[in-house]
Design an enzyme around this catalytic site. Structure first.
Site, short mmCIF file in Angstrom:
data_model
loop_
_atom_site.label_atom_id
_atom_site.label_comp_id
_atom_site.label_asym_id
_atom_site.label_seq_id
_atom_site.Cartn_x
_atom_site.Cartn_y
_atom_site.Cartn_z
N HIS A 136 1.21 -5.83 7.46
CA HIS A 136 0.66 -5.42 8.46
C HIS A 136 -0.16 -5.50 9.36
O HIS A 136 -1.27 -5.38 8.92
CB HIS A 136 1.38 -3.74 8.16
CG HIS A 136 2.07 -3.27 8.34
ND1 HIS A 136 0.95 -2.06 9.30
CD2 HIS A 136 2.55 -2.24 8.63
CE1 HIS A 136 1.45 -0.79 9.87
NE2 HIS A 136 2.85 -1.33 9.77
N ASP A 213 -2.69 -3.70 -0.13
CA ASP A 213 -2.30 -2.93 0.85
C ASP A 213 -1.15 -2.73 -0.28
O ASP A 213 0.23 -3.34 -0.02
CB ASP A 213 -1.36 -3.41 2.09
CG ASP A 213 -0.82 -2.60 3.37
OD1 ASP A 213 -0.26 -1.76 2.64
OD2 ASP A 213 -0.26 -3.06 4.03
N GLN A 216 4.47 -1.05 0.70
CA GLN A 216 5.20 -1.21 0.16
C GLN A 216 6.24 -1.83 -1.16
O GLN A 216 7.22 -1.93 -1.95
CB GLN A 216 6.24 -2.52 0.92
CG GLN A 216 5.94 -2.04 2.98
CD GLN A 216 7.45 -1.14 2.76
OE1 GLN A 216 8.37 -0.60 2.52
NE2 GLN A 216 6.68 -0.40 3.98
N LYS A 239 6.07 6.61 1.70
CA LYS A 239 6.95 6.20 2.16
C LYS A 239 7.28 6.30 -0.22
O LYS A 239 8.28 5.40 -0.34
CB LYS A 239 6.46 4.11 1.58
CG LYS A 239 5.67 4.06 2.57
CD LYS A 239 6.26 3.16 3.75
CE LYS A 239 5.39 2.91 4.73
NZ LYS A 239 6.00 3.02 6.32
N CYS A 377 5.38 -4.65 13.03
CA CYS A 377 4.18 -4.13 12.82
C CYS A 377 3.79 -5.54 12.73
O CYS A 377 2.82 -5.36 11.89
CB CYS A 377 3.94 -3.07 12.31
SG CYS A 377 4.23 -1.44 13.56
N1 PMP Z 1 1.29 -1.42 5.48
C1 PMP Z 1 2.95 -1.55 5.16
C2 PMP Z 1 3.01 -3.01 4.62
C3 PMP Z 1 3.81 -0.71 5.60
O1 PMP Z 1 4.77 -1.44 5.24
C4 PMP Z 1 3.43 0.01 6.23
C5 PMP Z 1 3.90 1.12 7.27
N2 PMP Z 1 4.99 0.58 8.06
C6 PMP Z 1 2.01 0.31 6.14
C7 PMP Z 1 0.79 -0.46 6.03
C8 PMP Z 1 1.03 1.63 7.32
O2 PMP Z 1 1.50 2.90 6.47
P1 PMP Z 1 0.94 4.20 7.25
O3 PMP Z 1 1.97 4.38 9.18
O4 PMP Z 1 1.63 4.41 6.25
O5 PMP Z 1 -0.32 4.17 7.13
#
Ligand code: PMP
Length: 419
Positions: A136, A213, A216, A239, A377
């Site tokens: 991401h 990270d 997910q 999440k 993203c």
């Molecule tokens: N890493 C992953 C794999 C994600 O799916 C997301 C959110 N889509 C993020 C990081 C970023 O999370 P946040 O926007 O809650 O900080």
């Protein structure tokens, strides 16, 4: 005891009843564009059970107060509830101490904190940081920024056409210049569950630290930071069925002790004079300013809620949804699933011949079906597959196979509409 909140008994052996669970989520029971809502955008954010919503509202109705320094009744209640959430978070990740649980705004802030506080201090010119093709943006950009600043190099683990990380290529990237490895546990765009235990063991062999990270992973599976032996892990409350603007950064105490604070201000200090400031102990050293108090408390309630259902039940139900969804979607003519890794979470990214993902998303929404379309993203990952984006259906434990049938019908309808 959090004022106004009572949680059901933890009972992971109780039968999983999806209809009963759906009753806990008020938002699911509405019509969108005249159709009962089908919510398949859980990887972007999950829905919140009543208990979480009530925890936020009860905080403001019953004991809204700033934490840690207050002596009055409400401040003590708020502090107690906020710190209880830290202990719940510790147990949730099986960290060895609450000193290792830093509350953040979410995964993005957690990764930025480590890149900034650890990376800036320990990266030297010529050092290397390894990430993967499926990251991401929040696990790419902070590392690019700190690598630029410190003269370090970013190296990328490639993937195969099914969306599996190429471990042999990873092994080739590791060397004594590798200082940090930061990888996604579960890919938001492909659903791939990465072999993080192996990734960590191999990184430690060359003396690198590993950040995961966990955004997910934590909605779908139990994560044990001690069993994994990861050095840092970031997650987002929103999440895991908690509120937005809240998250957890786990870090090994030994490493957090060595790092400089991320931000300066109240809470993170012990003493301040114009000549010299001394910093607070962990975990407060990384928590400058008034935090999201209700968010922390409600995230703790979300953790209780997950525990009350049990990850075994969640994993089994979501696996059934993934298997069923993969089977029925694959039968649609012209539909191609992007991401068929050996280990997957309940995320299905797909493309339908001749239909732009944006059109698919808009026309499914007209039928009350919420999916996500675009690059998720993960622009470098989309480049790897030479596609601009995908349609993504991501399932949570409150979704049903009947909803997947509606998605299939919806896609067929869009195909007919667009000729
Ligand atoms: N890493 C992953 C794999 C994600 O799916 C997301 C959110 N889509 C993020 C990081 C970023 O999370 P946040 O926007 O809650 O900080």
């Amino acid at each position: 005891m959090i004022p106004g909140v009572s949680i059901r008994e933890v009972n992971i052996s109780k039968p999983f009843d999806v209809e009963a669970i759906r009753q806990d989520f008020p938002i699911l029971h509405q019509k969108v564009n005249g159709y009962p809502l089908v919510y398949f955008d859980n990887a972007a954010t999950s829905q919140k059970p009543n208990l979480v919503i009530d925890a936020i509202s009860n905080y403001y109705k019953l004991y809204n107060s700033n934490i840690h320094r207050g002596l009055h009744y409400m401040s003590e209640k708020a502090t107690e509830a906020y710190e209880a959430a830290r202990e719940k978070s510790r147990a949730f990740l099986n960290a060895s101490s609450t000193n290792e649980i830093n509350f953040t705004k979410g995964t993005t802030e957690g990764i930025n904190l480590v890149a900034s506080s650890y990376g800036r201090k320990f990266l030297q010119p010529g050092d290397e940081v390894i990430i993967s093709t499926m990251e991401h943006h929040s696990n790419i950009v902070p590392w690019q920024m700190v690598c630029d600043e410190r003269g370090a190099k970013l190296r990328i683990i490639p993937i195969d056409d099914d969306g599996n990380l190429l471990l042999d290529e990873y092994k080739k990237l590791l060397n004594d210049r590798t200082k940090i490895v930061s990888v996604v546990y579960v890919s938001n765009a492909l659903g791939t569950v990465n072999p993080v235990k192996d990734i960590i063991t191999l990184a430690h062999e060359v003396g690198a630290v590993v950040m995961l990270d966990g955004a997910q992973a934590t909605p779908h599976m139990a994560v044990d930071v001690q069993a994994l032996d990861c050095d840092f892990l970031a997650l987002s409350s929103h999440k895991i069925f908690g509120p937005t603007g809240m998250g957890i950064l786990y870090g090994k105490e030994r490493l957090l002790e060595q790092m400089n604070p991320y931000q300066g201000g109240g809470e993170m200090i012990k003493t301040v004079t114009f000549e010299k400031t001394t910093y607070n102990e962990l975990p407060y050293k990384f928590e400058a300013g008034t935090p999201d108090i209700s968010g922390g408390i409600a995230m703790g309630v979300a953790i209780d809620y997950i525990n009350s259902i049990g990850y075994q039940n969640i994993a089994k139900h979501e696996h059934d949804l993934l298997v069923y969804g993969t089977e029925v979607l694959s039968q649609i003519e012209g539909l191609r699933i992007i991401g068929q890794a050996k280990e997957k979470a309940s995320v299905i990214s797909f493309l339908v011949d001749g239909i732009h993902p944006y059109d698919m998303g808009v026309l499914l929404d007209k039928q009350g079906i919420a999916i996500r379309t675009g690059h998720h993203c993960c622009q470098p990952l989309m480049d790897r597959f030479a596609i601009p984006g995908t349609c993504r259906a991501s399932f949570a434990f409150y979704n049903t196979t009947a909803e997947i049938d509606k998605l299939v019908k919806g896609i067929e309808k869009v195909k007919t509409m667009l000729g």
